[in-house]
Enzyme design. Structure first.
Site, PDB file in Angstrom:
ATOM      1  N   GLY A  55     -83.951 -14.508 -29.258  1.00 43.34           N
ATOM      2  CA  GLY A  55     -84.915 -13.432 -29.437  1.00 43.34           C
ATOM      3  C   GLY A  55     -84.188 -12.132 -29.699  1.00 43.34           C
ATOM      4  N   SER A 106     -86.596  -8.615 -25.589  1.00 40.54           N
ATOM      5  CA  SER A 106     -87.772  -9.429 -25.926  1.00 40.54           C
ATOM      6  C   SER A 106     -88.281 -10.261 -24.748  1.00 40.54           C
ATOM      7  CB  SER A 106     -87.434 -10.370 -27.088  1.00 40.54           C
ATOM      8  OG  SER A 106     -86.388 -11.252 -26.719  1.00 40.54           O
ATOM      9  N   THR A 148     -71.869 -12.902 -18.825  1.00 41.33           N
ATOM     10  CA  THR A 148     -70.757 -12.771 -19.765  1.00 41.33           C
ATOM     11  C   THR A 148     -70.481 -11.323 -20.152  1.00 41.33           C
ATOM     12  OG1 THR A 148     -72.211 -13.036 -21.663  1.00 41.33           O
ATOM     13  CG2 THR A 148     -71.225 -15.052 -20.744  1.00 41.33           C
ATOM     14  N   GLY A 149     -71.248 -10.390 -19.604  1.00 41.50           N
ATOM     15  CA  GLY A 149     -71.166  -9.003 -20.036  1.00 41.50           C
ATOM     16  C   GLY A 149     -69.949  -8.238 -19.596  1.00 41.50           C
ATOM     17  N   HIS A 206     -81.262  -7.168 -13.324  1.00 42.59           N
ATOM     18  CA  HIS A 206     -81.057  -8.617 -13.425  1.00 42.59           C
ATOM     19  C   HIS A 206     -80.769  -9.213 -12.045  1.00 42.59           C
ATOM     20  CE1 HIS A 206     -80.752  -9.707 -17.828  1.00 42.59           C
ATOM     21  NE2 HIS A 206     -80.875  -8.402 -17.879  1.00 42.59           N
ATOM     22  N   ARG A 208     -83.052 -12.206  -9.475  1.00 46.68           N
ATOM     23  CA  ARG A 208     -82.517 -13.538  -9.175  1.00 46.68           C
ATOM     24  C   ARG A 208     -82.672 -13.884  -7.700  1.00 46.68           C
ATOM     25  NH1 ARG A 208     -78.068 -11.735 -12.499  1.00 46.68           N
ATOM     26  NH2 ARG A 208     -76.736 -11.554 -10.677  1.00 46.68           N
TER      27      ARG A 208
END
Length: 176
Positions: A10, A14, A35-36, A52, A56
């Site tokens: 996306g 999104s 992975t950032g 984020h 979680r």
């Protein structure tokens, strides 16, 4: 339980990450692979990471790495990779491709290695990735290369997936 290998594509913001988290929400244990990297000192990035993390479940594990192949090759709980776009950017950084675009064949090797591990994993795995190829052609060679590599990465992982989903405006549609 999610399909064995699911890719969620996306555009930016999104709802891809939320869709991925929902697919694995019923799992008691999940390995969330971020992975950032660490963008210390960037308040906007820190805010995004915090959002984020807050979504979680506390029972989910965390790995912050771009070294995805060993994780895919090992046994373990379901895994959520967020995201392949940042994986590609950081892989290009690690291979010094941005300063020498002719080194892109090294990235193609990494994509092939990732696809092999993705295809052979025994884990349930959900990966998030941006689809960036629908816009204008970038003006500079480095950004064009990134766009092209992102297209190759998404295509390669998509073709090795059991399920591919497209997310737009918070809605997720299957791609067949």
């Amino acid at each position: 339980m999610a399909e064995q290998r699911t890719l969620i594509l996306g555009g930016a913001r999104s709802g891809k990450s939320i869709a991925a988290e929902r697919r694995l929400a019923a799992e008691p244990e999940v390995l969330y692979v971020a992975t950032g990297g660490d963008d210390s000192g960037n308040a906007e990035w820190a805010e995004r990471v915090a959002k984020h993390q807050a979504r979680r479940p506390a029972s989910w594990g965390l790995a912050e790495t771009i070294d995805l192949v060993p994780l895919l090759e090992s046994a373990g709980p379901p895994m959520l990779i967020d995201c392949l776009t940042l994986w590609l950017s950081r892989t290009m950084d690690s291979l010094d491709v941005w300063s020498d675009l002719s080194r892109s064949d090294l990235v193609d090797q990494r994509i092939a290695e990732l696809a092999d591990a993705w295809s052979g994993t025994s884990r349930v795995v959900v990966a998030v990735s941006n689809d960036i190829g629908s816009g204008v052609v970038p003006a500079d060679a480095g950004t064009r290369l990134f766009r092209d590599l992102m297209g190759r990465l998404n295509t390669t992982i998509s073709l090795a997936s059991d399920e591919v989903l497209w997310t737009i405006a918070g809605r997720t549609l299957p791609l067949t």
